[in-house]
Design a protein around this motif. Structure first.
Motif, PDB file in Angstrom:
ATOM      1  N   ARG A 201       0.829  -1.202   0.000  1.00  0.00           N
ATOM      2  CA  ARG A 201       0.000   0.000   0.000  1.00  0.00           C
ATOM      3  C   ARG A 201       0.867   1.257   0.000  1.00  0.00           C
ATOM      4  O   ARG A 201       0.609   2.221  -0.730  1.00  0.00           O
ATOM      5  CB  ARG A 201      -0.922  -0.009   1.219  1.00  0.00           C
ATOM      6  CG  ARG A 201      -1.875   1.176   1.299  1.00  0.00           C
ATOM      7  CD  ARG A 201      -2.917   0.966   2.380  1.00  0.00           C
ATOM      8  NE  ARG A 201      -2.323   0.735   3.696  1.00  0.00           N
ATOM      9  CZ  ARG A 201      -2.320  -0.444   4.320  1.00  0.00           C
ATOM     10  NH1 ARG A 201      -2.862  -1.509   3.744  1.00  0.00           N
ATOM     11  NH2 ARG A 201      -1.766  -0.564   5.513  1.00  0.00           N
ATOM     12  N   HIS A 202       1.922   1.252   0.808  1.00  0.00           N
ATOM     13  CA  HIS A 202       2.834   2.394   0.879  1.00  0.00           C
ATOM     14  C   HIS A 202       3.535   2.612  -0.455  1.00  0.00           C
ATOM     15  O   HIS A 202       3.677   3.752  -0.919  1.00  0.00           O
ATOM     16  CB  HIS A 202       3.857   2.160   1.986  1.00  0.00           C
ATOM     17  CG  HIS A 202       4.750   3.324   2.267  1.00  0.00           C
ATOM     18  ND1 HIS A 202       4.364   4.403   3.048  1.00  0.00           N
ATOM     19  CD2 HIS A 202       6.024   3.609   1.853  1.00  0.00           C
ATOM     20  CE1 HIS A 202       5.353   5.271   3.119  1.00  0.00           C
ATOM     21  NE2 HIS A 202       6.369   4.820   2.397  1.00  0.00           N
ATOM     22  N   GLU A 205       1.027   4.181  -2.847  1.00  0.00           N
ATOM     23  CA  GLU A 205       0.673   5.545  -2.454  1.00  0.00           C
ATOM     24  C   GLU A 205       1.821   6.526  -2.671  1.00  0.00           C
ATOM     25  O   GLU A 205       1.597   7.679  -3.053  1.00  0.00           O
ATOM     26  CB  GLU A 205       0.246   5.571  -0.980  1.00  0.00           C
ATOM     27  CG  GLU A 205      -1.100   4.884  -0.714  1.00  0.00           C
ATOM     28  CD  GLU A 205      -1.437   4.838   0.768  1.00  0.00           C
ATOM     29  OE1 GLU A 205      -0.539   5.154   1.593  1.00  0.00           O
ATOM     30  OE2 GLU A 205      -2.582   4.493   1.100  1.00  0.00           O
ATOM     31  N   GLU A 206       3.045   6.064  -2.453  1.00  0.00           N
ATOM     32  CA  GLU A 206       4.212   6.930  -2.602  1.00  0.00           C
ATOM     33  C   GLU A 206       4.724   6.976  -4.039  1.00  0.00           C
ATOM     34  O   GLU A 206       5.679   7.694  -4.330  1.00  0.00           O
ATOM     35  CB  GLU A 206       5.334   6.455  -1.675  1.00  0.00           C
ATOM     36  CG  GLU A 206       5.034   6.613  -0.195  1.00  0.00           C
ATOM     37  CD  GLU A 206       4.834   8.068   0.191  1.00  0.00           C
ATOM     38  OE1 GLU A 206       5.671   8.903  -0.223  1.00  0.00           O
ATOM     39  OE2 GLU A 206       3.845   8.362   0.890  1.00  0.00           O
TER      40      GLU A 206
END
Length: 240
Positions: A201-202, A205-206
Motif C-alpha cells: 500500500r505504501h 501511495e508513494e
C-alpha cells in the motif's frame, strides 16, 4: 471464509463443496482476476472470462453463496471482490501448483508481454509478488528485518524499520503480522500478511510502483528504484 457452509456437515463434504466451487474454468478465471485486490463489476468479469453476462451472474451467485466472494451494489452496478485475505491465500496457493511451467504458450506478442510484466512485478491480493516481491523479501531477510528460518516473522529490527520508514502496521484482528505466500512464478515465498499489505500500500501511495495494464502487473518507477535501493539495498537490475 465460507461462513455459509454449516459446520454440521462432515468436513469431507465441506471440502468437496469448496473444491467444486473452484473447479470451473469461468469461476477460476474470476477468482484469479480478483487477486488484484480490487472490486470488479459483473460486466467487467464477464468480458474478462469471455462469457455472457447472464452466465457470469450465475457463477458469481455460487461464489458469493459459497463465501468466496463478497458483493455490494451501487445503483445498477454489482461489484464483487474476494471475501478476505484467506480466500486470496487459497487461490494463490492453488495457482502456485500450476505455475508457468504448466502454462499454455502465449498466443502472441501482447500476451507474452503481459505475462512477462506479471512475472516481473504484480500484486497478489494486497501484497507484492513476482520478482519484485521476492527481491523485497530477500533484501529484508538479508538485513535482518525478516526471519525465514523458523517460519516468516518480522524481527524487532524489522518492526522498527517499518516505523522509521513511516509505514503503519495495523495489528487489529487475527491476521498474522508476516506470512509466507508461495509465488506462482518464482516458486519461492514472498512476504504477505499485515506487513506485506502495508508495504504494498505504501509503495503504491508513494509512487514507488504503478499499476500497468488491466491485470495485476505493477512497474517500479524511478522514485521506487531509488527508495528501494536506499532503504533495502536492492539493485535496479533485480527490479527489471
Amino acid at each position: 471464509m465460507l461462513g455459509c457452509m454449516t459446520t454440521r456437515e462432515p468436513r469431507a463434504a465441506r471440502l468437496a463443496r469448496l473444491a467444486g466451487l473452484i473447479a470451473d474454468e469461468t469461476r477460476a478465471s474470476c477468482l484469479l482476476a480478483l487477486l488484484d485486490g480490487r472490486a470488479w463489476t459483473a460486466s467487467e468479469l464477464a468480458r474478462h472470462a469471455g462469457v455472457a453476462a447472464s452466465t457470469l451472474s450465475e457463477h458469481l451467485g455460487k461464489l458469493v453463496a459459497g463465501g468466496l466472494l463478497a458483493e455490494e451494489r451501487q445503483g445498477r452496478h454489482r461489484y464483487v471482490r474476494l471475501a478476505d485475505a484467506g480466500v486470496a491465500q487459497l487461490v494463490e496457493d492453488l495457482a502456485a501448483q500450476v505455475g508457468p511451467g504448466d502454462a499454455v504458450r502465449p498466443r502472441g506478442l501482447r500476451e507474452s508481454s503481459a505475462g512477462s510484466a506479471m512475472a516481473r512485478g504484480r500484486t497478489c491480493y494486497d501484497h507484492l509478488a513476482g520478482r519484485l516481491g521476492i527481491a523485497v523479501t530477500d533484501a529484508m531477510t538479508l538485513r535482518g528485518l525478516l526471519r525465514q528460518d523458523t517460519g516468516f516473522a518480522l524481527t524487532d529490527t524489522g518492526v522498527e524499520w517499518f516505523g522509521a520508514v513511516g509505514i503503519a502496521l495495523d495489528r487489529k484482528g487475527r491476521r498474522p503480522l508476516a506470512r509466507a505466500c508461495l509465488d506462482w512464478t518464482e516458486r519461492r515465498p514472498h512476504l504477505a500478511g499485515i506487513a506485506g499489505a502495508a508495504l504494498c500500500r505504501h509503495a503504491l501511495e508513494e509512487g514507488w510502483c504503478v499499476r500497468i495494464g488491466s491485470e495485476r502487473a505493477v512497474r517500479v518507477t524511478a522514485a521506487g528504484e531509488q527508495a528501494l535501493a536506499e532503504l533495502l539495498g536492492i539493485e535496479t537490475t533485480a527490479l527489471r
